[in-house]
Design an enzyme around this catalytic site. Structure first.
Site, PDB file in Angstrom:
ATOM      1  N   LYS A  13       0.835  -1.214   0.000  1.00  0.00           N
ATOM      2  CA  LYS A  13       0.000   0.000   0.000  1.00  0.00           C
ATOM      3  C   LYS A  13       0.865   1.259   0.000  1.00  0.00           C
ATOM      4  CE  LYS A  13      -2.166  -1.062   3.859  1.00  0.00           C
ATOM      5  NZ  LYS A  13      -1.446  -2.329   4.131  1.00  0.00           N
ATOM      6  N   ARG A  88      -9.840   1.416   7.973  1.00  0.00           N
ATOM      7  CA  ARG A  88      -9.536   0.026   8.314  1.00  0.00           C
ATOM      8  C   ARG A  88     -10.714  -0.661   8.997  1.00  0.00           C
ATOM      9  NH1 ARG A  88      -3.615   0.752   8.563  1.00  0.00           N
ATOM     10  NH2 ARG A  88      -2.621  -1.283   8.576  1.00  0.00           N
ATOM     11  N   ARG A 127      11.061  -6.059   5.383  1.00  0.00           N
ATOM     12  CA  ARG A 127      10.804  -4.611   5.331  1.00  0.00           C
ATOM     13  C   ARG A 127      11.727  -3.862   6.284  1.00  0.00           C
ATOM     14  NH1 ARG A 127       4.835  -2.283   5.565  1.00  0.00           N
ATOM     15  NH2 ARG A 127       4.626  -3.583   7.428  1.00  0.00           N
ATOM     16  N   ARG A 160      10.444  -2.331  11.978  1.00  0.00           N
ATOM     17  CA  ARG A 160       9.348  -1.932  12.875  1.00  0.00           C
ATOM     18  C   ARG A 160       9.121  -3.025  13.924  1.00  0.00           C
ATOM     19  NH1 ARG A 160       4.630  -0.390   8.648  1.00  0.00           N
ATOM     20  NH2 ARG A 160       3.443  -1.402  10.304  1.00  0.00           N
ATOM     21  N   ARG A 171      -1.790  -9.040  13.324  1.00  0.00           N
ATOM     22  CA  ARG A 171      -2.265  -7.971  12.421  1.00  0.00           C
ATOM     23  C   ARG A 171      -3.049  -8.536  11.250  1.00  0.00           C
ATOM     24  NH1 ARG A 171       3.145  -5.467  11.291  1.00  0.00           N
ATOM     25  NH2 ARG A 171       2.076  -4.380   9.614  1.00  0.00           N
TER      26      ARG A 171
HETATM   27  P1  ADP Z   1       0.842  -1.809   7.289  1.00  0.00           P
HETATM   28  O1  ADP Z   1       1.598  -0.931   6.333  1.00  0.00           O
HETATM   29  O2  ADP Z   1       1.655  -3.008   7.688  1.00  0.00           O
HETATM   30  O3  ADP Z   1      -0.507  -2.172   6.781  1.00  0.00           O
HETATM   31  P2  ADP Z   1       0.455   0.637   8.808  1.00  0.00           P
HETATM   32  O4  ADP Z   1       1.768   1.304   8.752  1.00  0.00           O
HETATM   33  O5  ADP Z   1      -0.592   1.102   7.869  1.00  0.00           O
HETATM   34  O6  ADP Z   1       0.662  -0.956   8.627  1.00  0.00           O
HETATM   35  O7  ADP Z   1      -0.149   0.701  10.277  1.00  0.00           O
HETATM   36  C1  ADP Z   1       0.647   0.348  11.379  1.00  0.00           C
HETATM   37  C2  ADP Z   1      -0.205   0.336  12.639  1.00  0.00           C
HETATM   38  O8  ADP Z   1      -0.745   1.648  12.890  1.00  0.00           O
HETATM   39  C3  ADP Z   1      -1.413  -0.577  12.615  1.00  0.00           C
HETATM   40  O9  ADP Z   1      -1.101  -1.928  12.960  1.00  0.00           O
HETATM   41  C4  ADP Z   1      -2.320   0.076  13.673  1.00  0.00           C
HETATM   42  O10 ADP Z   1      -1.863  -0.195  14.986  1.00  0.00           O
HETATM   43  C5  ADP Z   1      -2.064   1.556  13.408  1.00  0.00           C
HETATM   44  N1  ADP Z   1      -3.003   2.083  12.391  1.00  0.00           N
HETATM   45  C6  ADP Z   1      -2.693   2.604  11.177  1.00  0.00           C
HETATM   46  N2  ADP Z   1      -3.796   2.996  10.518  1.00  0.00           N
HETATM   47  C7  ADP Z   1      -4.843   2.702  11.319  1.00  0.00           C
HETATM   48  C8  ADP Z   1      -6.257   2.838  11.200  1.00  0.00           C
HETATM   49  N3  ADP Z   1      -6.831   3.361  10.096  1.00  0.00           N
HETATM   50  N4  ADP Z   1      -7.028   2.431  12.241  1.00  0.00           N
HETATM   51  C9  ADP Z   1      -6.491   1.912  13.355  1.00  0.00           C
HETATM   52  N5  ADP Z   1      -5.178   1.748  13.534  1.00  0.00           N
HETATM   53  C10 ADP Z   1      -4.342   2.130  12.520  1.00  0.00           C
HETATM   54  P1  ADP Z   2       2.051  -1.889   3.214  1.00  0.00           P
HETATM   55  O1  ADP Z   2       2.071  -0.382   3.248  1.00  0.00           O
HETATM   56  O2  ADP Z   2       0.841  -2.442   2.516  1.00  0.00           O
HETATM   57  O3  ADP Z   2       2.240  -2.516   4.555  1.00  0.00           O
HETATM   58  P2  ADP Z   2       4.709  -1.641   1.981  1.00  0.00           P
HETATM   59  O4  ADP Z   2       4.535  -0.697   0.821  1.00  0.00           O
HETATM   60  O5  ADP Z   2       5.368  -1.128   3.201  1.00  0.00           O
HETATM   61  O6  ADP Z   2       3.285  -2.357   2.315  1.00  0.00           O
HETATM   62  O7  ADP Z   2       5.493  -2.930   1.429  1.00  0.00           O
HETATM   63  C1  ADP Z   2       5.829  -4.016   2.294  1.00  0.00           C
HETATM   64  C2  ADP Z   2       7.258  -4.494   1.967  1.00  0.00           C
HETATM   65  O8  ADP Z   2       7.267  -5.139   0.695  1.00  0.00           O
HETATM   66  C3  ADP Z   2       8.284  -3.378   1.883  1.00  0.00           C
HETATM   67  O9  ADP Z   2       9.510  -3.861   2.367  1.00  0.00           O
HETATM   68  C4  ADP Z   2       8.362  -3.068   0.385  1.00  0.00           C
HETATM   69  O10 ADP Z   2       9.617  -2.553   0.007  1.00  0.00           O
HETATM   70  C5  ADP Z   2       8.097  -4.432  -0.233  1.00  0.00           C
HETATM   71  N1  ADP Z   2       7.319  -4.378  -1.480  1.00  0.00           N
HETATM   72  C6  ADP Z   2       6.358  -3.489  -1.833  1.00  0.00           C
HETATM   73  N2  ADP Z   2       5.843  -3.782  -3.055  1.00  0.00           N
HETATM   74  C7  ADP Z   2       6.489  -4.906  -3.479  1.00  0.00           C
HETATM   75  C8  ADP Z   2       6.414  -5.724  -4.676  1.00  0.00           C
HETATM   76  N3  ADP Z   2       5.555  -5.435  -5.658  1.00  0.00           N
HETATM   77  N4  ADP Z   2       7.230  -6.799  -4.742  1.00  0.00           N
HETATM   78  C9  ADP Z   2       8.092  -7.086  -3.740  1.00  0.00           C
HETATM   79  N5  ADP Z   2       8.208  -6.371  -2.601  1.00  0.00           N
HETATM   80  C10 ADP Z   2       7.430  -5.281  -2.480  1.00  0.00           C
END
Ligand code: ADP
Ligand code: ADP
Ligand code: ZN
Length: 214
Positions: A13, A88, A127, A160, A171
């Site tokens: 994302k 979410r 990551r 992280r 999660r």
């Molecule tokens: P990921 O990229 O792995 O999906 P995020 O960076 O978006 O994770 O979010 C990390 C953490 O921040 C979540 O596990 C949650 O604790 C909190 N968080 C982020 N966005 C939201 C949301 N919209 N509602 C509730 N908690 C959130």
């Molecule tokens: P999210 O915000 O959904 O949690 P991230 O954008 O942080 O996801 O991506 C999660 C991990 O996967 C990061 O380490 C990122 O560099 C890697 N990643 C993102 N897109 C791809 C892809 N298309 N193929 C392989 N690795 C990816």
């Protein structure tokens, strides 16, 4: 262009939201990034929500809704925005509809990144995040140019705490219960665009642009 990027933890994302943000010249609103910044700065909100994030739980709806509301009202959102990590829950989605309709606006598209669980685990375990600017890397799939230093600012990279295996499993479980219902919610509104999130970063991005029709 008002876009939401939906998908499980690690789906890409943030990576795709940043590309969309520069392609369309619209702000990237990542609730995860904003929350990590609040925690780092030890603000009142940061202190309150730290535990939830570290345990891999969702932060209370009212706190995240407040964050997003402020961003949309005060941010540079005249030309639109790309929302990453929000909504979410159904409650958050309804609150967003309410905020936007109060401004005479609506969401244009919801990109749902589809990635299997095995791949999610691979992505999250590799990551790494820049401690200074928040840029995201992957040790294998998207490595920094120079040995474990941020290619943007030279900052130190870290993993992280909530990317530890135990927490990731929680999660994903919470995603399945709380967030997955949003797929149906947006499908019913005719806004959902499913995109195969497996493939290299640029081909996923091209697929998104193609499906957005630009
Ligand atoms: P990921 O990229 O792995 O999906 P995020 O960076 O978006 O994770 O979010 C990390 C953490 O921040 C979540 O596990 C949650 O604790 C909190 N968080 C982020 N966005 C939201 C949301 N919209 N509602 C509730 N908690 C959130
Ligand atoms: P999210 O915000 O959904 O949690 P991230 O954008 O942080 O996801 O991506 C999660 C991990 O996967 C990061 O380490 C990122 O560099 C890697 N990643 C993102 N897109 C791809 C892809 N298309 N193929 C392989 N690795 C990816
Ligand atoms: Zn950096």
């Amino acid at each position: 262009m008002r876009i939401i990027i939906l998908g499980p933890p690690g789906a890409g994302k943030g990576t795709q939201a940043k590309l969309l943000s520069s392609h369309y010249g619209i702000p990237h609103i990542s609730t995860g990034d904003i929350i990590r910044e609040e925690i780092k700065r030890n603000t009142v909100l940061g202190v309150k929500i730290r535990g939830y994030v570290e345990r891999g739980e969702l932060v209370p709806d009212e706190d995240v809704i407040e964050i997003v509301k402020e961003k949309i009202l005060l941010g540079n959102c005249g030309r639109g925005f790309v929302l990453d990590g929000f909504p979410r829950t159904i409650i958050q989605a309804k609150a967003l509809d309410h905020i936007l309709s109060g401004m005479g606006l609506r969401i244009d598209a919801v990109i749902n990144l589809v990635v299997n669980e095995e791949e999610l685990v691979r992505r999250i375990s590799g990551r790494r995040i820049c401690r200074s600017c928040g840029a995201t890397y992957h040790l294998l799939f998207n490595p920094p140019e120079k040995d474990l230093k941020c290619s943007v600012c030279g900052g130190e990279l870290y993993q992280r705490i909530d990317d530890m295996e135990e927490t990731v499993r929680r999660r994903v479980r919470i995603y399945n219960i709380e967030t997955k219902p949003l797929i149906g919610y947006y499908e019913e509104k005719g806004l959902l665009i499913n995109v195969n999130g497996v493939g290299d970063i640029n081909s996923v991005f091209s697929e998104i642009l193609r499906k957005l029709g630009s």
